[in-house]
Design a protein around this motif. Structure first.
Motif, PDB file in Angstrom:
ATOM      1  N   LEU A 131     -11.239   5.123  -9.424  1.00 14.51           N
ATOM      2  CA  LEU A 131     -12.586   4.940  -9.963  1.00 14.51           C
ATOM      3  C   LEU A 131     -12.780   3.671 -10.777  1.00 14.51           C
ATOM      4  N   LEU A 132     -11.723   3.115 -11.313  1.00 15.75           N
ATOM      5  CA  LEU A 132     -11.882   1.949 -12.171  1.00 15.75           C
ATOM      6  C   LEU A 132     -11.515   0.646 -11.491  1.00 15.75           C
ATOM      7  N   GLU A 133     -10.544   0.675 -10.592  1.00 15.67           N
ATOM      8  CA  GLU A 133     -10.164  -0.551  -9.906  1.00 15.67           C
ATOM      9  C   GLU A 133     -11.205  -0.897  -8.841  1.00 15.67           C
ATOM     10  N   PRO A 134     -11.589  -2.171  -8.733  1.00  8.64           N
ATOM     11  CA  PRO A 134     -12.594  -2.553  -7.731  1.00  8.64           C
ATOM     12  C   PRO A 134     -12.036  -2.441  -6.317  1.00  8.64           C
ATOM     13  N   GLY A 135     -12.952  -2.372  -5.362  1.00 11.94           N
ATOM     14  CA  GLY A 135     -12.549  -2.304  -3.965  1.00 11.94           C
ATOM     15  C   GLY A 135     -12.649  -0.901  -3.399  1.00 11.94           C
ATOM     16  N   GLU A 136     -12.439  -0.816  -2.100  1.00 11.94           N
ATOM     17  CA  GLU A 136     -12.496   0.453  -1.389  1.00 11.94           C
ATOM     18  C   GLU A 136     -11.131   0.707  -0.756  1.00 11.94           C
ATOM     19  N   PRO A 137     -10.237   1.446  -1.430  1.00 11.15           N
ATOM     20  CA  PRO A 137      -8.901   1.668  -0.876  1.00 11.15           C
ATOM     21  C   PRO A 137      -8.958   2.507   0.397  1.00 11.15           C
ATOM     22  N   SER A 138      -8.077   2.197   1.329  1.00  6.98           N
ATOM     23  CA  SER A 138      -7.984   2.965   2.567  1.00  6.98           C
ATOM     24  C   SER A 138      -7.104   4.188   2.337  1.00  6.98           C
ATOM     25  N   PRO A 139      -7.130   5.161   3.249  1.00  6.84           N
ATOM     26  CA  PRO A 139      -6.224   6.304   3.114  1.00  6.84           C
ATOM     27  C   PRO A 139      -4.769   5.895   2.999  1.00  6.84           C
ATOM     28  N   ASP A 140      -4.348   4.889   3.781  1.00  2.00           N
ATOM     29  CA  ASP A 140      -2.957   4.430   3.700  1.00  2.00           C
ATOM     30  C   ASP A 140      -2.658   3.809   2.337  1.00  2.00           C
ATOM     31  N   ASP A 141      -3.624   3.048   1.784  1.00  4.46           N
ATOM     32  CA  ASP A 141      -3.446   2.459   0.456  1.00  4.46           C
ATOM     33  C   ASP A 141      -3.187   3.546  -0.585  1.00  4.46           C
ATOM     34  N   ILE A 142      -3.997   4.603  -0.536  1.00  4.75           N
ATOM     35  CA  ILE A 142      -3.885   5.671  -1.524  1.00  4.75           C
ATOM     36  C   ILE A 142      -2.590   6.443  -1.332  1.00  4.75           C
ATOM     37  N   SER A 143      -2.206   6.700  -0.087  1.00  5.72           N
ATOM     38  CA  SER A 143      -0.947   7.407   0.174  1.00  5.72           C
ATOM     39  C   SER A 143       0.236   6.624  -0.382  1.00  5.72           C
ATOM     40  N   ARG A 144       0.230   5.298  -0.187  1.00  8.03           N
ATOM     41  CA  ARG A 144       1.314   4.480  -0.715  1.00  8.03           C
ATOM     42  C   ARG A 144       1.342   4.521  -2.243  1.00  8.03           C
ATOM     43  N   TYR A 145       0.153   4.464  -2.853  1.00 12.25           N
ATOM     44  CA  TYR A 145       0.099   4.507  -4.314  1.00 12.25           C
ATOM     45  C   TYR A 145       0.615   5.847  -4.840  1.00 12.25           C
ATOM     46  N   LEU A 146       0.208   6.944  -4.215  1.00 13.71           N
ATOM     47  CA  LEU A 146       0.661   8.254  -4.659  1.00 13.71           C
ATOM     48  C   LEU A 146       2.171   8.396  -4.503  1.00 13.71           C
ATOM     49  N   ARG A 147       2.733   7.832  -3.424  1.00 19.95           N
ATOM     50  CA  ARG A 147       4.177   7.890  -3.238  1.00 19.95           C
ATOM     51  C   ARG A 147       4.887   7.179  -4.397  1.00 19.95           C
ATOM     52  N   ARG A 148       4.385   6.014  -4.774  1.00 23.23           N
ATOM     53  CA  ARG A 148       4.979   5.268  -5.885  1.00 23.23           C
ATOM     54  C   ARG A 148       4.811   6.029  -7.203  1.00 23.23           C
ATOM     55  N   LEU A 149       3.641   6.667  -7.389  1.00 21.66           N
ATOM     56  CA  LEU A 149       3.376   7.437  -8.600  1.00 21.66           C
ATOM     57  C   LEU A 149       4.327   8.624  -8.707  1.00 21.66           C
ATOM     58  N   PHE A 150       4.494   9.359  -7.613  1.00 19.88           N
ATOM     59  CA  PHE A 150       5.404  10.509  -7.632  1.00 19.88           C
ATOM     60  C   PHE A 150       6.844  10.063  -7.887  1.00 19.88           C
ATOM     61  N   ARG A 151       7.208   8.918  -7.334  1.00 16.85           N
ATOM     62  CA  ARG A 151       8.561   8.427  -7.542  1.00 16.85           C
ATOM     63  C   ARG A 151       8.789   8.081  -9.012  1.00 16.85           C
ATOM     64  N   GLN A 152       7.799   7.451  -9.630  1.00 22.23           N
ATOM     65  CA  GLN A 152       7.919   7.127 -11.060  1.00 22.23           C
ATOM     66  C   GLN A 152       8.010   8.392 -11.900  1.00 22.23           C
ATOM     67  N   ALA A 153       7.306   9.459 -11.474  1.00 25.56           N
ATOM     68  CA  ALA A 153       7.334  10.718 -12.215  1.00 25.56           C
ATOM     69  C   ALA A 153       8.629  11.483 -12.000  1.00 25.56           C
ATOM     70  N   GLY A 154       9.460  11.035 -11.036  1.00 22.43           N
ATOM     71  CA  GLY A 154      10.723  11.703 -10.777  1.00 22.43           C
ATOM     72  C   GLY A 154      10.632  12.803  -9.749  1.00 22.43           C
ATOM     73  N   LEU A 155       9.520  12.845  -8.987  1.00 18.93           N
ATOM     74  CA  LEU A 155       9.334  13.920  -8.014  1.00 18.93           C
ATOM     75  C   LEU A 155       9.862  13.578  -6.630  1.00 18.93           C
ATOM     76  N   THR A 156      10.381  12.362  -6.442  1.00 20.07           N
ATOM     77  CA  THR A 156      10.998  11.986  -5.175  1.00 20.07           C
ATOM     78  C   THR A 156      12.284  11.242  -5.474  1.00 20.07           C
ATOM     79  N   PRO A 157      13.233  11.267  -4.566  1.00 25.53           N
ATOM     80  CA  PRO A 157      14.482  10.536  -4.805  1.00 25.53           C
ATOM     81  C   PRO A 157      14.217   9.034  -4.892  1.00 25.53           C
ATOM     82  N   PRO A 158      14.989   8.276  -5.667  1.00 27.31           N
ATOM     83  CA  PRO A 158      14.798   6.822  -5.793  1.00 27.31           C
ATOM     84  C   PRO A 158      15.336   6.100  -4.566  1.00 27.31           C
TER      85      PRO A 158
END
Length: 221
Positions: free
Chosen positions: A177-204
């Protein structure tokens, strides 16, 4: 002696599920297009093709109707509640990423989320209904999964789960909602993967091919 025909008593005509669906859909459409204050029962009835009294028979107030319409839309998002064991959590999250990407990239969903973020000051009851009937149940399910992840060694035993959930929610709101632009589904999936990894929910692990192709760096690079 009277000849008046006795009045028929009973539960009345059953609700038409098609009318309910049309009203809820019209409510979401107008909320996205106009915002809460400019969405009226009269406008909803007109958009749904029903009489205004039909709406009032089903929902006592506009906020009640808005809350149910919002709940219906949010229920379309996939949930991690179906995980059978914590050990499956990383794989389950990875499998759900494309679905989450599609849902969160939908401009209609993003516009609805933006409308709701501003609802608190003027519509506290609506925001409270949304929190109690949607946010809190999902948060409790997520908290239970994270607790099991701690118990089974997927997450650090010292992690503050409430703060972790707040951080992940805030990161998603910021990205959508705050970053400009229109992210694609693939963009968001990649971001969520990185977010989950930082949270420790996926192996490094190493970057996925999609992350390498996008030129994005993972948290362990």
């Amino acid at each position: 002696m009277t000849t008046e025909t006795p009045r028929r008593r009973g539960p009345g005509r059953p609700r038409d599920p098609h009318a309910d669906a049309a009203i809820l859909s019209a409510t979401v459409d107008l909320l996205v297009e106009r915002g809460i204050d400019q969405t009226s029962i009269e406008g909803i009835a007109k958009r749904a093709g029903v009489a205004k009294v039909t709406v009032y028979k089903r929902w006592k107030t506009k906020d009640d109707l808005l809350a149910e319409a919002i709940e219906k839309v949010r229920d379309d998002l996939p949930s991690v509640a179906s995980a059978r064991t914590t050990g499956e959590l990383p794989a389950l999250l990875e499998a759900l990423l494309p679905e989450w990407g599609e849902a969160l990239a939908d401009p209609r969903y993003r516009a609805l989320a933006a409308r709701l973020l501003g609802a608190g000051p003027s519509h506290p009851a609506l925001l409270a209904a949304y929190w109690n009937h949607h946010v809190l149940p999902r948060r409790e399910r997520s908290h239970a999964l994270l607790r099991r992840a701690q118990d089974e060694g997927v997450l650090s035993p010292t992690a503050d789960l409430d703060v972790l959930l707040d951080m992940m929610t805030g990161a998603i709101i910021h990205h959508l909602l705050l970053e400009p632009g229109e992210p694609s589904p693939d963009d968001i999936s990649r971001y969520l993967r990185r977010l989950f990894r930082q949270a420790g929910l996926t192996p490094p692990t190493e970057q996925s091919p999609t992350e390498k192709d996008s030129g994005q760096r993972g948290p362990n690079d």
